[in-house]
Motif scaffolding. Sequence first.
Motif, PDB file in Angstrom:
ATOM      1  N   VAL A 191       0.842  -1.207   0.000  1.00 23.28           N
ATOM      2  CA  VAL A 191       0.000   0.000   0.000  1.00 23.28           C
ATOM      3  C   VAL A 191       0.873   1.251   0.000  1.00 23.28           C
ATOM      4  CG1 VAL A 191      -1.646   1.346   1.343  1.00 23.28           C
ATOM      5  CG2 VAL A 191      -1.959  -1.116   1.101  1.00 23.28           C
ATOM      6  N   THR A 192       1.901   1.261   0.855  1.00 28.94           N
ATOM      7  CA  THR A 192       2.804   2.413   0.914  1.00 28.94           C
ATOM      8  C   THR A 192       3.490   2.642  -0.421  1.00 28.94           C
ATOM      9  OG1 THR A 192       3.194   1.929   3.264  1.00 28.94           O
ATOM     10  CG2 THR A 192       4.745   3.405   2.164  1.00 28.94           C
ATOM     11  N   ALA A 193       3.944   1.553  -1.038  1.00 27.92           N
ATOM     12  CA  ALA A 193       4.641   1.680  -2.327  1.00 27.92           C
ATOM     13  C   ALA A 193       3.722   2.247  -3.400  1.00 27.92           C
ATOM     14  CB  ALA A 193       5.185   0.318  -2.749  1.00 27.92           C
ATOM     15  N   THR A 194       2.462   1.796  -3.442  1.00 29.90           N
ATOM     16  CA  THR A 194       1.548   2.315  -4.467  1.00 29.90           C
ATOM     17  C   THR A 194       1.316   3.808  -4.295  1.00 29.90           C
ATOM     18  OG1 THR A 194      -0.378   1.720  -3.115  1.00 29.90           O
ATOM     19  CG2 THR A 194       0.377   0.110  -4.745  1.00 29.90           C
ATOM     20  N   TYR A 195       1.212   4.275  -3.057  1.00 33.19           N
ATOM     21  CA  TYR A 195       1.017   5.708  -2.835  1.00 33.19           C
ATOM     22  C   TYR A 195       2.256   6.507  -3.216  1.00 33.19           C
ATOM     23  CZ  TYR A 195      -3.590   5.861  -0.719  1.00 33.19           C
ATOM     24  OH  TYR A 195      -4.941   5.829  -0.528  1.00 33.19           O
ATOM     25  N   VAL A 196       3.423   5.965  -2.908  1.00 32.12           N
ATOM     26  CA  VAL A 196       4.663   6.646  -3.299  1.00 32.12           C
ATOM     27  C   VAL A 196       4.765   6.730  -4.812  1.00 32.12           C
ATOM     28  CG1 VAL A 196       7.176   6.445  -3.314  1.00 32.12           C
ATOM     29  CG2 VAL A 196       5.915   6.074  -1.189  1.00 32.12           C
ATOM     30  N   TRP A 197       4.457   5.658  -5.506  1.00 34.20           N
ATOM     31  CA  TRP A 197       4.547   5.652  -6.970  1.00 34.20           C
ATOM     32  C   TRP A 197       3.483   6.539  -7.609  1.00 34.20           C
ATOM     33  CZ3 TRP A 197       4.996  -0.363  -6.758  1.00 34.20           C
ATOM     34  CH2 TRP A 197       6.318  -0.703  -6.454  1.00 34.20           C
ATOM     35  N   LEU A 198       2.341   6.668  -6.950  1.00 35.98           N
ATOM     36  CA  LEU A 198       1.268   7.493  -7.506  1.00 35.98           C
ATOM     37  C   LEU A 198       1.513   8.983  -7.294  1.00 35.98           C
ATOM     38  CD1 LEU A 198      -2.024   5.572  -6.648  1.00 35.98           C
ATOM     39  CD2 LEU A 198      -1.316   6.316  -8.927  1.00 35.98           C
ATOM     40  N   PHE A 199       1.927   9.360  -6.081  1.00 35.06           N
ATOM     41  CA  PHE A 199       1.934  10.778  -5.717  1.00 35.06           C
ATOM     42  C   PHE A 199       3.318  11.333  -5.392  1.00 35.06           C
ATOM     43  CE2 PHE A 199      -2.136   8.917  -4.189  1.00 35.06           C
ATOM     44  CZ  PHE A 199      -2.977   9.557  -5.079  1.00 35.06           C
ATOM     45  N   GLY A 200       4.344  10.482  -5.354  1.00 30.49           N
ATOM     46  CA  GLY A 200       5.658  10.969  -4.965  1.00 30.49           C
ATOM     47  C   GLY A 200       6.510  11.472  -6.112  1.00 30.49           C
ATOM     48  N   PHE A 201       6.087  11.238  -7.339  1.00 29.29           N
ATOM     49  CA  PHE A 201       6.876  11.621  -8.505  1.00 29.29           C
ATOM     50  C   PHE A 201       6.067  12.560  -9.398  1.00 29.29           C
ATOM     51  CE2 PHE A 201       8.451   7.608  -6.959  1.00 29.29           C
ATOM     52  CZ  PHE A 201       9.833   7.718  -7.062  1.00 29.29           C
ATOM     53  N   ASP A 202       6.771  13.259 -10.253  1.00 27.61           N
ATOM     54  CA  ASP A 202       6.098  14.177 -11.165  1.00 27.61           C
ATOM     55  C   ASP A 202       5.131  13.431 -12.076  1.00 27.61           C
ATOM     56  OD1 ASP A 202       7.534  16.312 -10.113  1.00 27.61           O
ATOM     57  OD2 ASP A 202       9.211  15.983 -11.478  1.00 27.61           O
ATOM     58  N   GLU A 203       5.516  12.245 -12.462  1.00 25.34           N
ATOM     59  CA  GLU A 203       4.642  11.353 -13.224  1.00 25.34           C
ATOM     60  C   GLU A 203       4.667   9.996 -12.531  1.00 25.34           C
ATOM     61  OE1 GLU A 203       2.731  12.032 -15.738  1.00 25.34           O
ATOM     62  OE2 GLU A 203       3.406  14.102 -16.031  1.00 25.34           O
ATOM     63  N   PRO A 204       3.506   9.297 -12.449  1.00 25.93           N
ATOM     64  CA  PRO A 204       3.488   7.982 -11.805  1.00 25.93           C
ATOM     65  C   PRO A 204       4.522   7.049 -12.413  1.00 25.93           C
ATOM     66  CG  PRO A 204       1.256   8.730 -12.257  1.00 25.93           C
ATOM     67  CD  PRO A 204       2.173   9.700 -12.934  1.00 25.93           C
ATOM     68  N   VAL A 205       5.207   6.287 -11.541  1.00 29.57           N
ATOM     69  CA  VAL A 205       6.234   5.365 -12.019  1.00 29.57           C
ATOM     70  C   VAL A 205       5.623   4.306 -12.925  1.00 29.57           C
ATOM     71  CG1 VAL A 205       7.970   3.678 -11.296  1.00 29.57           C
ATOM     72  CG2 VAL A 205       7.616   5.767  -9.959  1.00 29.57           C
ATOM     73  N   PHE A 206       4.448   3.816 -12.543  1.00 30.50           N
ATOM     74  CA  PHE A 206       3.699   2.871 -13.374  1.00 30.50           C
ATOM     75  C   PHE A 206       2.379   3.519 -13.765  1.00 30.50           C
ATOM     76  CE2 PHE A 206       6.307   0.395 -10.421  1.00 30.50           C
ATOM     77  CZ  PHE A 206       7.054  -0.362 -11.313  1.00 30.50           C
ATOM     78  N   ALA A 207       1.703   2.923 -14.703  1.00 26.71           N
ATOM     79  CA  ALA A 207       0.409   3.448 -15.131  1.00 26.71           C
ATOM     80  C   ALA A 207      -0.551   3.489 -13.948  1.00 26.71           C
ATOM     81  CB  ALA A 207      -0.159   2.587 -16.255  1.00 26.71           C
ATOM     82  N   ALA A 208      -1.317   4.577 -13.874  1.00 26.78           N
ATOM     83  CA  ALA A 208      -2.232   4.746 -12.750  1.00 26.78           C
ATOM     84  C   ALA A 208      -3.230   3.602 -12.666  1.00 26.78           C
ATOM     85  CB  ALA A 208      -2.960   6.087 -12.871  1.00 26.78           C
ATOM     86  N   LYS A 209      -3.663   3.105 -13.825  1.00 26.90           N
ATOM     87  CA  LYS A 209      -4.642   2.011 -13.834  1.00 26.90           C
ATOM     88  C   LYS A 209      -4.044   0.760 -13.198  1.00 26.90           C
ATOM     89  CE  LYS A 209      -7.309   1.662 -17.350  1.00 26.90           C
ATOM     90  NZ  LYS A 209      -7.872   1.428 -18.721  1.00 26.90           N
ATOM     91  N   VAL A 210      -2.755   0.522 -13.456  1.00 26.60           N
ATOM     92  CA  VAL A 210      -2.088  -0.656 -12.877  1.00 26.60           C
ATOM     93  C   VAL A 210      -1.999  -0.526 -11.360  1.00 26.60           C
ATOM     94  CG1 VAL A 210       0.084  -1.943 -12.775  1.00 26.60           C
ATOM     95  CG2 VAL A 210      -0.786  -1.105 -14.979  1.00 26.60           C
ATOM     96  N   LEU A 211      -1.637   0.666 -10.892  1.00 24.77           N
ATOM     97  CA  LEU A 211      -1.493   0.878  -9.449  1.00 24.77           C
ATOM     98  C   LEU A 211      -2.840   0.791  -8.737  1.00 24.77           C
ATOM     99  CD1 LEU A 211       1.118   3.777  -9.461  1.00 24.77           C
ATOM    100  CD2 LEU A 211       1.509   1.374  -8.939  1.00 24.77           C
ATOM    101  N   TYR A 212      -3.905   1.304  -9.370  1.00 25.93           N
ATOM    102  CA  TYR A 212      -5.234   1.188  -8.765  1.00 25.93           C
ATOM    103  C   TYR A 212      -5.672  -0.279  -8.703  1.00 25.93           C
ATOM    104  CZ  TYR A 212      -5.837   6.243  -9.019  1.00 25.93           C
ATOM    105  OH  TYR A 212      -5.706   7.595  -8.833  1.00 25.93           O
ATOM    106  N   THR A 213      -5.289  -1.048  -9.722  1.00 22.96           N
ATOM    107  CA  THR A 213      -5.604  -2.483  -9.711  1.00 22.96           C
ATOM    108  C   THR A 213      -4.874  -3.189  -8.570  1.00 22.96           C
ATOM    109  OG1 THR A 213      -5.890  -2.442 -12.118  1.00 22.96           O
ATOM    110  CG2 THR A 213      -5.580  -4.600 -11.075  1.00 22.96           C
ATOM    111  N   VAL A 214      -3.621  -2.799  -8.346  1.00 27.04           N
ATOM    112  CA  VAL A 214      -2.852  -3.368  -7.229  1.00 27.04           C
ATOM    113  C   VAL A 214      -3.509  -3.022  -5.893  1.00 27.04           C
ATOM    114  CG1 VAL A 214      -0.640  -3.285  -6.016  1.00 27.04           C
ATOM    115  CG2 VAL A 214      -0.689  -3.383  -8.513  1.00 27.04           C
ATOM    116  N   GLN A 215      -4.001  -1.785  -5.763  1.00 23.31           N
ATOM    117  CA  GLN A 215      -4.666  -1.397  -4.525  1.00 23.31           C
ATOM    118  C   GLN A 215      -5.932  -2.212  -4.285  1.00 23.31           C
ATOM    119  OE1 GLN A 215      -5.268   2.856  -4.553  1.00 23.31           O
ATOM    120  NE2 GLN A 215      -3.189   3.265  -3.804  1.00 23.31           N
ATOM    121  N   ILE A 216      -6.678  -2.489  -5.346  1.00 19.41           N
ATOM    122  CA  ILE A 216      -7.882  -3.317  -5.195  1.00 19.41           C
ATOM    123  C   ILE A 216      -7.497  -4.725  -4.757  1.00 19.41           C
ATOM    124  CG2 ILE A 216      -9.804  -4.375  -6.454  1.00 19.41           C
ATOM    125  CD1 ILE A 216      -9.885  -1.824  -8.172  1.00 19.41           C
TER     126      ILE A 216
END
Length: 626
Positions: free
Chosen positions: A25-50
């Motif tokens: 969970v922490t990693a997905t938030y860092v990848w989503l909001f910690g960089f100027d652009e998400p490290v991975f596609a937002a759809k992929v990260l949301y799928t991981v969160q689900i």
Amino acid sequence: MQISYKNKRLERYLIGVNALAAAGVTATYVWLFGFDEPVFAAKVLYTVQIALLGVFIVEKIIRLINSVSIVEFLRANWFEIPFLLALGIAVFGAGRWFAKADPAAVRHFAVGIYLVLQVVTKLCRTGINFAASGRNPTQTLIASFLVLIVSGAGLLMLPKASAAGKENLSFVDALFTATSATCVTGLIVKNTGKDFSLMGQLVILSLIQLGGLGIVVFGAVFALLLGQALGLRESVAMQDLLSTRTLSRISNMIVFIFVGTIVIEAIGAVLLLPMWDDAQNYSASIQQQWFCSIFHSISAFCNAGFSLFSDSFVGYNRCWQIYIVVCPLIVLGGLGFGVLYDLVNIAVDRVKRFFKRRFFERYRLSMEAPKRMQLQTKIVLTVSASLIILGMLGILLFERYASAGGAGAKPGVPGALFQSITARTAGFNTVNIAELSVSSRFVLILLMFIGGSPGSTAGGIKTVTLAVVIMMVFAALRKRQEVEMFGRSVRTVIVGKAITVTLLFVFVLFGATLALSITENVSNPAEDAQSPTLPLSVAELPQRTGQSYDDGAKFEMSDIMFEAASALGTVGLTTGKTAFLTTVGKLIIIAVMLIGRLGPLTLLAALTFNLKPVKYNYPDEAVIVG
């Protein structure tokens, strides 16, 4: 509350799965909001969160089946039911009953909030369980601070934490900032208001709040808010961490700390709001002004000294809020929660007695004796008031003498009062510290060394330690066998602890000063007076953050000792030299800040916890001292 499970091995596996899921969970938030652009596609990260959401739900079901008592499990996890209901309404209701324009955003937000609550809940439970595991409670405190510092440093290194156009923080600078915030010190190597984005400032603010009150206390507060009573082992652990005398008042004390902190900081933020009408970078909108008020209110009450302005409060030295709002916030934060708890209880008792005498005559003869102020409270209030007054008079006296010698404008009574208060671990300033005379700076070093009171957000040897040491000297001069204060005797073990704390602080202060004198470029009075020197004002920090040791800048020995005392007392006052320390010098200050926040005695107790006292004494023999 401890829950019994049928299969212990399965429970251990679930703990490991929970840890991995929380890290995910922490990693997905860092990848989503910690960089100027998400490290991975937002759809992929949301799928991981689900998917992680599914892991948490399955984990709850397995634990429910594995628990010895289903009723006990549901009582301990009752809050999961409203959490899941709210999540279900948000997920299935979005697009049907509300948020028809963008249902996906609402669903992602709801899932994210639920995951954050799960991670926070598990972290708080882990902290409390670790504290109650039978290990040394001080190790729990130290571990919580180290984890918080390292996590904060990692967040501050993210690109989104730095302001637009600014370089990402190096590891040492991020570690320094995170340590300074967590240890509520206020020493900075980067300009908080200009070098950090809103995300970075929020990280710093969170570290200040968590570090000021202790992350373990927050864990206990969260457990109590969720209706989970602390067991005997948890209460004993919290008693040791909070330095309270009786188990019966642990829960009351924890709730008082949490509620009192929120109320005091909220009042401070409201009263500070009118100050920022013309504040640079914070007057454009009411939201920015509220953030500025909340930031400085929390920083003041936690005695952190972080400011969003490069010159601290020098530009606001004529505002009444500085003296009527900030000063009381600093004093209240430095008195200690035990003292505040005692004062509130006395005030409530006086009010109850007044109304009973006035309106309920039948209770007059059955009323108990009024509550008396505890010895701890008397000592703290007396010493704190004395230090504030003596510090103010000392600064006024030495600055008047310096002015007679041809120095520039010096602080008046309000400025001297503010510096006397803030030097005891708050770290704000309304005057340029570097322009004060050497004598005044020595007064500030003494105040920083003493610090606040036990059980507070302040550092230093503490006011009660000072009082015990002074009264020990008086007892020796009067040939009294016991240390006496306010008609009470102080136990010998307390006197020994006070002497130990003082000597350890002296050792650390001089050791740090010596180490910094070796690592930094300390000027020699015999050298050429035209050699370059460091800027005298903190206001010059934003323009000169690129200068370093290699630029030939020199430190005065008094500046070295001032920095060491400020770090050890977790104060944050500086003569403008912190950003120009070498990498090794910054690491030394980091270590000193951590020692000052935890206390040398805490570190010593953690190292010697397993040592058992000897059961014999050697024959005594007289020696000559003095």
